[in-house]
Design an enzyme around this catalytic site. Sequence first.
Site, PDB file in Angstrom:
ATOM      1  NE  ARG A 109      30.196  31.571 -31.867  1.00 16.44           N
ATOM      2  CZ  ARG A 109      29.212  31.888 -32.181  1.00 16.44           C
ATOM      3  NH1 ARG A 109      29.428  33.441 -32.627  1.00 16.44           N
ATOM      4  NH2 ARG A 109      28.424  31.892 -33.417  1.00 16.44           N
ATOM      5  CG  HIS A 136      27.891  27.333 -36.378  1.00 19.96           C
ATOM      6  ND1 HIS A 136      27.675  27.272 -35.109  1.00 19.96           N
ATOM      7  CD2 HIS A 136      27.455  28.762 -36.397  1.00 19.96           C
ATOM      8  CE1 HIS A 136      27.249  28.010 -34.166  1.00 19.96           C
ATOM      9  NE2 HIS A 136      27.126  29.617 -35.249  1.00 19.96           N
ATOM     10  CD  GLN A 139      22.948  29.218 -37.380  1.00 23.55           C
ATOM     11  OE1 GLN A 139      22.739  29.801 -36.552  1.00 23.55           O
ATOM     12  NE2 GLN A 139      21.583  29.131 -38.143  1.00 23.55           N
ATOM     13  CG  ASP A 225      27.874  32.405 -43.337  1.00 24.72           C
ATOM     14  OD1 ASP A 225      27.730  33.093 -42.615  1.00 24.72           O
ATOM     15  OD2 ASP A 225      28.787  31.422 -42.771  1.00 24.72           O
ATOM     16  CB  CYS A 265      23.867  30.643 -39.932  1.00 23.28           C
ATOM     17  SG  CYS A 265      26.105  31.520 -40.412  1.00 23.28           S
ATOM     18  NE  ARG A 293      22.331  28.872 -33.018  1.00 28.98           N
ATOM     19  CZ  ARG A 293      22.777  29.484 -33.046  1.00 28.98           C
ATOM     20  NH1 ARG A 293      23.603  29.907 -34.064  1.00 28.98           N
ATOM     21  NH2 ARG A 293      24.441  29.041 -32.100  1.00 28.98           N
TER      22      ARG A 293
HETATM   23  N1  NVA Z   1      31.191  31.149 -40.535  1.00 30.02           N
HETATM   24  C1  NVA Z   1      30.733  32.901 -40.078  1.00 30.02           C
HETATM   25  C2  NVA Z   1      29.855  32.647 -38.929  1.00 30.02           C
HETATM   26  C3  NVA Z   1      29.183  32.987 -37.876  1.00 30.02           C
HETATM   27  C4  NVA Z   1      27.486  32.807 -37.158  1.00 30.02           C
HETATM   28  C5  NVA Z   1      31.682  32.400 -38.881  1.00 30.02           C
HETATM   29  O1  NVA Z   1      31.892  31.969 -38.107  1.00 30.02           O
HETATM   30  O2  NVA Z   1      32.351  33.689 -38.396  1.00 30.02           O
HETATM   31  N1   CP Z   2      24.646  32.656 -36.047  1.00 29.93           N
HETATM   32  C1   CP Z   2      25.128  32.306 -35.240  1.00 29.93           C
HETATM   33  O1   CP Z   2      25.677  31.690 -34.485  1.00 29.93           O
HETATM   34  O2   CP Z   2      25.174  33.959 -35.030  1.00 29.93           O
HETATM   35  P1   CP Z   2      26.411  34.947 -33.491  1.00 29.93           P
HETATM   36  O3   CP Z   2      27.191  34.608 -34.210  1.00 29.93           O
HETATM   37  O4   CP Z   2      25.636  36.211 -33.566  1.00 29.93           O
HETATM   38  O5   CP Z   2      26.122  34.050 -32.749  1.00 29.93           O
END
Ligand code: NVA
Ligand code: CP
Length: 310
Positions: A109, A136, A139, A225, A265, A293
């Site tokens: 990540r 992502h 997800q 989101d 998500c 997930r």
């Molecule tokens: N769009 C959000 C998703 C978090 C799971 C982010 O990138 O922070």
């Molecule tokens: N939806 C998702 O990826 O959650 P986290 O940021 O908690 O991993």
Amino acid sequence: MKPGDRLMKHFLQFKDLRAEEYGYLFERTRIIKTRFKNYERYQPLADRTLAMIFEKASTRTRVSFEAGMYQMGGSVVHLTTGDSQLGRAEPIEDSARVISRMVDLVMIRTYEQHKLERFAAHSRVPVINGLTNEYHPCQILADIYTYIEHRGSIAGKVVAWVGDGNNMANTWLQAAELLGFTVHVSTPAGYAVDPSVAGVRDSACYRVFDHPMEACAGAHLVTTDVWTSMGYEAENEERRKAFVDWCVDEDMMAAAAPDALFMHCLPAHRGEEVAAEVIDGPQSVVWDEAENRLHVQKALMEYLLLGRIG
Ligand code: NVA
Ligand code: CP
């Protein structure tokens, strides 16, 4: 898995796999989930190790990958920028060469997709995108599996995307092009999805609407989101003003198809991108979505490490 092995696959974007491979993964997910629910031991990844590298915060991604790997008999190594040399400017290429000599699979990540791609280009083992600024895919894998569980095939259906043209929106577009559904996108001005970043060639897979209510009209799935994704916190105040009309509320759900589902998500901010009555209401499947997930990623790890079973 050896470098150059023609069977080695990464999962860096949703379009890295073919529609037929998704069909296989969803079927494996169903089998793996059923076994898990029946407390049947299934440990095909004994002696395999997953390295998880987090440069941004996480709850679901960490727990689902870590629990999933242990449940399948393997083990995990958890690294963050702060507690590794990644935070002290060791070149990403060198980190990839070293880490991938010691483990069987890597989940990352991070911020720029380019960073993930540089890691993958120097990795001897498969690499999974656990979220980047641009995409992502894990997800969306869970979201589509959740849709299928509740409603059957997503082909031909309409997904309403209400909110930021972000990593989730880009990935929905890739999935729509690949799996044959349409995304109705509504974002505030200045936050539109960029199809070149999303990486879609077929503009028929999405339609853009100025008003979120229009995007939701007749949709089979409504999803949103956070207004401010990780890495964009400096824009928070500006975004709070721009996104104020992009809150999925009961009126938007009423405009959707009568049996429409709601997904998010997570983490969610009630009263911002979604009304509490919607996320906690009868059409919301967010807890199934979060749980899935775990199951889809177990199928994904099995596939990347072992190929097709049977
Ligand atoms: N769009 C959000 C998703 C978090 C799971 C982010 O990138 O922070
Ligand atoms: N939806 C998702 O990826 O959650 P986290 O940021 O908690 O991993």
